[in-house]
Design a protein around this motif. Structure first.
Motif, PDB file in Angstrom:
ATOM      1  N   ASP A 228       7.998   6.415  22.587  1.00 20.80           N
ATOM      2  CA  ASP A 228       7.997   4.921  23.180  1.00 20.80           C
ATOM      3  C   ASP A 228       9.010   5.817  24.370  1.00 20.80           C
ATOM      4  O   ASP A 228       9.929   5.545  24.247  1.00 20.80           O
ATOM      5  CB  ASP A 228       8.131   4.605  22.681  1.00 20.80           C
ATOM      6  CG  ASP A 228       8.197   3.217  23.894  1.00 20.80           C
ATOM      7  OD1 ASP A 228       7.781   3.116  24.680  1.00 20.80           O
ATOM      8  OD2 ASP A 228       8.905   1.468  23.894  1.00 20.80           O
ATOM      9  N   LYS A 233       5.622  -3.856  25.778  1.00 19.23           N
ATOM     10  CA  LYS A 233       4.609  -4.188  24.203  1.00 19.23           C
ATOM     11  C   LYS A 233       4.766  -2.779  23.910  1.00 19.23           C
ATOM     12  O   LYS A 233       3.904  -2.473  22.621  1.00 19.23           O
ATOM     13  CB  LYS A 233       3.727  -4.887  24.952  1.00 19.23           C
ATOM     14  CG  LYS A 233       4.191  -6.117  24.910  1.00 19.23           C
ATOM     15  CD  LYS A 233       4.270  -6.703  23.495  1.00 19.23           C
ATOM     16  CE  LYS A 233       4.989  -7.954  23.045  1.00 19.23           C
ATOM     17  NZ  LYS A 233       4.943  -8.450  22.561  1.00 19.23           N
ATOM     18  N   LEU A 235       6.609  -0.169  22.401  1.00 23.65           N
ATOM     19  CA  LEU A 235       7.252  -0.010  21.552  1.00 23.65           C
ATOM     20  C   LEU A 235       6.539  -0.135  20.457  1.00 23.65           C
ATOM     21  O   LEU A 235       5.906   0.065  19.075  1.00 23.65           O
ATOM     22  CB  LEU A 235       8.341  -0.576  21.194  1.00 23.65           C
ATOM     23  CG  LEU A 235       9.251  -0.422  19.811  1.00 23.65           C
ATOM     24  CD1 LEU A 235       9.350   1.245  19.561  1.00 23.65           C
ATOM     25  CD2 LEU A 235      10.698  -0.781  20.436  1.00 23.65           C
ATOM     26  N   GLU A 236       5.793  -1.406  20.676  1.00 22.55           N
ATOM     27  CA  GLU A 236       4.972  -2.532  19.471  1.00 22.55           C
ATOM     28  C   GLU A 236       3.879  -1.352  19.614  1.00 22.55           C
ATOM     29  O   GLU A 236       3.274  -1.592  17.926  1.00 22.55           O
ATOM     30  CB  GLU A 236       5.396  -3.993  19.992  1.00 22.55           C
ATOM     31  CG  GLU A 236       5.017  -5.051  18.896  1.00 22.55           C
ATOM     32  CD  GLU A 236       4.564  -6.550  19.130  1.00 22.55           C
ATOM     33  OE1 GLU A 236       3.592  -7.000  19.277  1.00 22.55           O
ATOM     34  OE2 GLU A 236       5.798  -6.700  19.697  1.00 22.55           O
ATOM     35  N   SER A 250      12.357   5.471  21.013  1.00 22.17           N
ATOM     36  CA  SER A 250      12.532   5.020  21.959  1.00 22.17           C
ATOM     37  C   SER A 250      13.556   4.922  23.029  1.00 22.17           C
ATOM     38  O   SER A 250      14.517   5.587  22.646  1.00 22.17           O
ATOM     39  CB  SER A 250      11.879   3.339  21.753  1.00 22.17           C
ATOM     40  OG  SER A 250      12.040   2.438  23.229  1.00 22.17           O
ATOM     41  N   PRO A 254      14.317  -2.174  23.251  1.00 15.74           N
ATOM     42  CA  PRO A 254      12.975  -2.952  22.778  1.00 15.74           C
ATOM     43  C   PRO A 254      13.502  -4.445  23.276  1.00 15.74           C
ATOM     44  O   PRO A 254      14.653  -5.489  23.485  1.00 15.74           O
ATOM     45  CB  PRO A 254      13.404  -3.057  20.974  1.00 15.74           C
ATOM     46  CG  PRO A 254      14.272  -1.979  20.851  1.00 15.74           C
ATOM     47  CD  PRO A 254      15.220  -1.682  22.046  1.00 15.74           C
ATOM     48  N   ALA A 255      12.188  -4.820  23.491  1.00 17.14           N
ATOM     49  CA  ALA A 255      11.653  -6.339  24.250  1.00 17.14           C
ATOM     50  C   ALA A 255      12.417  -7.395  22.943  1.00 17.14           C
ATOM     51  O   ALA A 255      12.273  -7.099  21.904  1.00 17.14           O
ATOM     52  CB  ALA A 255      10.289  -6.560  24.939  1.00 17.14           C
ATOM     53  N   ASP A 257      10.636 -10.088  22.205  1.00 21.18           N
ATOM     54  CA  ASP A 257      10.076 -10.771  21.644  1.00 21.18           C
ATOM     55  C   ASP A 257       8.993  -9.481  20.582  1.00 21.18           C
ATOM     56  O   ASP A 257       7.492  -9.850  20.227  1.00 21.18           O
ATOM     57  CB  ASP A 257       9.263 -11.632  22.819  1.00 21.18           C
ATOM     58  CG  ASP A 257       8.877 -10.247  23.549  1.00 21.18           C
ATOM     59  OD1 ASP A 257       8.747  -9.527  23.994  1.00 21.18           O
ATOM     60  OD2 ASP A 257       7.231 -11.344  24.103  1.00 21.18           O
ATOM     61  N   THR A 258       9.975  -7.935  20.639  1.00 16.78           N
ATOM     62  CA  THR A 258       9.036  -7.392  19.742  1.00 16.78           C
ATOM     63  C   THR A 258       8.375  -7.530  18.667  1.00 16.78           C
ATOM     64  O   THR A 258       9.822  -8.176  17.356  1.00 16.78           O
ATOM     65  CB  THR A 258       9.861  -5.818  19.726  1.00 16.78           C
ATOM     66  OG1 THR A 258      10.595  -5.089  20.770  1.00 16.78           O
ATOM     67  CG2 THR A 258       9.319  -4.903  18.730  1.00 16.78           C
ATOM     68  N   ASP A 259       7.341  -7.611  18.654  1.00 22.26           N
ATOM     69  CA  ASP A 259       7.321  -8.047  16.866  1.00 22.26           C
ATOM     70  C   ASP A 259       7.476  -6.563  15.061  1.00 22.26           C
ATOM     71  O   ASP A 259       6.155  -5.053  15.978  1.00 22.26           O
ATOM     72  CB  ASP A 259       5.852  -8.082  16.383  1.00 22.26           C
ATOM     73  CG  ASP A 259       4.743  -8.622  15.771  1.00 22.26           C
ATOM     74  OD1 ASP A 259       5.755  -8.554  14.240  1.00 22.26           O
ATOM     75  OD2 ASP A 259       3.776  -9.516  15.458  1.00 22.26           O
ATOM     76  N   TRP A 260       8.404  -6.529  14.679  1.00 25.63           N
ATOM     77  CA  TRP A 260       9.106  -4.805  14.474  1.00 25.63           C
ATOM     78  C   TRP A 260       7.737  -5.252  12.550  1.00 25.63           C
ATOM     79  O   TRP A 260       8.005  -4.311  11.967  1.00 25.63           O
ATOM     80  CB  TRP A 260      10.304  -5.606  13.916  1.00 25.63           C
ATOM     81  CG  TRP A 260      11.082  -5.388  14.905  1.00 25.63           C
ATOM     82  CD1 TRP A 260      11.038  -6.511  15.682  1.00 25.63           C
ATOM     83  CD2 TRP A 260      11.014  -4.143  15.395  1.00 25.63           C
ATOM     84  NE1 TRP A 260      11.972  -6.040  16.567  1.00 25.63           N
ATOM     85  CE2 TRP A 260      12.217  -3.927  16.656  1.00 25.63           C
ATOM     86  CE3 TRP A 260      11.135  -2.440  15.071  1.00 25.63           C
ATOM     87  CZ2 TRP A 260      12.933  -3.758  18.015  1.00 25.63           C
ATOM     88  CZ3 TRP A 260      11.669  -1.732  16.245  1.00 25.63           C
ATOM     89  CH2 TRP A 260      12.685  -2.090  17.330  1.00 25.63           C
TER      90      TRP A 260
END
Length: 340
Positions: A228, A233, A235-236, A250, A254-255, A257-260
């Motif tokens: 990335d 977003k 990355l996600e 990356s 990472p943000a 709010d990243t959903d891992w």
């Protein structure tokens, strides 16, 4: 220790955090050697990178360091050396990534002084402008793919934003070890560029489902490594294109709010790459490693296995314009300031 008499040099300095108009052309005293391991370089060109624009916009890494000379990438000719310098002599052509973030003066200038261990001999087949475009992106791509994600021959890799500065180098470095490369681009022209550089699959992300395209390319498995280069977003969105037990690296924070969840479900190993870390924290051995990366890249360049795409060359005094172009988000390859 020898050095020529103190004279002035052209430079562009950041006078305050803010817009590109905070960059101002000035005449400054030429720097002098401070220690026995120092090398003074007469700069011929300076690469311009997104980190330069971020420092200008947000401020340097150290307080009270203004006015500051930006620019991490430099290429030029050694014109003075300290008494303990052994690897370089006056007249040597060098390139490097050092300075420019407020810790030490950067390369938007006629001269700079750096420690011997951060320098590498310039690729013989490149002129100074081309060479100045190499260091930061080459080190970043190398560390991300080989040091962080541990890419191996025969593996597959997705390089997000393959026509950018780091991306177009990552494609080629991956190919040099025998990895297969897919990449995302926004336009037909960028697709043509990355395919010329060795990408097997150029995915127009505005018109295609990237994950579906990757699954088609890999027979439903996903790539071994996802890279990335954009952050946010993206990355996600990279996670579902990477195989179970694969690697994701990356270049950006990472943000929050990243959903891992997908990465966790797939047992993916995630890594972060910040090539500035050695400079920020004075990690000498890591700085030496980066110089060695540049020396190895010089060999690849001279062998014709690695090319650097310079999209625009501007004179030093137009550094503000170079920042504007980078912040427009539409550039390909690298921008370089020519210093005469």
């Amino acid at each position: 220790m020898t050095s020529t008499p103190l004279q002035t040099m052209p430079a562009v300095v950041m006078t305050a955090a803010g817009d590109p108009d905070r960059l101002e052309a000035r005449d400054l005293p030429q720097p002098t050697l401070n220690g026995p391991n120092d090398v003074r370089v007469r700069l011929k060109a300076a690469g311009v990178n997104p980190i330069d624009t971020k420092v200008r916009r947000n401020g340097t890494f150290l307080p009270d360091s203004l006015p500051a000379i930006l620019g991490c990438d430099g290429a030029g000719i050694v014109d003075a050396v300290g008494d303990a310098v052994t690897r370089f002599a006056v007249g040597d052509e060098v390139y490097f990534c050092y300075g420019g973030i407020g810790t030490r003066a950067g390369n938007y200038a006629g001269y700079t002084v750096v420690a011997e261990h951060v320098l590498a001999h310039k690729p013989a087949s490149l002129d100074f402008v081309q060479a100045a475009a190499v260091p930061l992106v080459a080190i970043t791509a190398w560390e991300a793919l080989f040091d962080r994600a541990r890419l191996q021959a025969g593996q597959t890799v997705l390089v997000q934003a393959g026509a950018g500065g780091v991306g177009h180098v990552a494609i080629q470095l991956a190919r040099t070890i025998g990895a297969r490369v897919a990449t995302t681009v926004s336009t037909a022209d960028k697709a043509a560029l990355v395919e010329k550089l060795g990408a097997e699959r150029a995915i127009r992300y505005r018109d295609s489902d990237v994950t579906a395209a990757i699954m088609d390319w890999t027979g439903g498995q996903g790539v071994d490594v996802g890279m990335d280069n954009i952050g946010g977003k993206l990355l996600e969105q990279t996670f579902p294109a990477v195989r179970f037990y694969g690697d994701v690296v990356s270049l950006l924070l990472p943000a929050a709010d990243t959903d891992w969840r997908v990465a966790r479900q797939r047992n993916q190993r995630t890594s972060l790459e910040v090539m500035l870390t050695p400079m920020l924290f004075g990690l000498v051995e890591a700085e030496k490693h980066q110089a060695q990366i540049l020396q190895e890249c010089a060999t690849l360049i001279d062998q014709g296995e690695l090319q650097i795409h310079v999209s625009e060359i501007l004179p030093l005094h137009r550094a503000a314009r170079a920042h504007e172009l980078i912040e427009s988000g539409s550039t390909t390859g690298k921008l370089v300031l020519q210093i005469d």
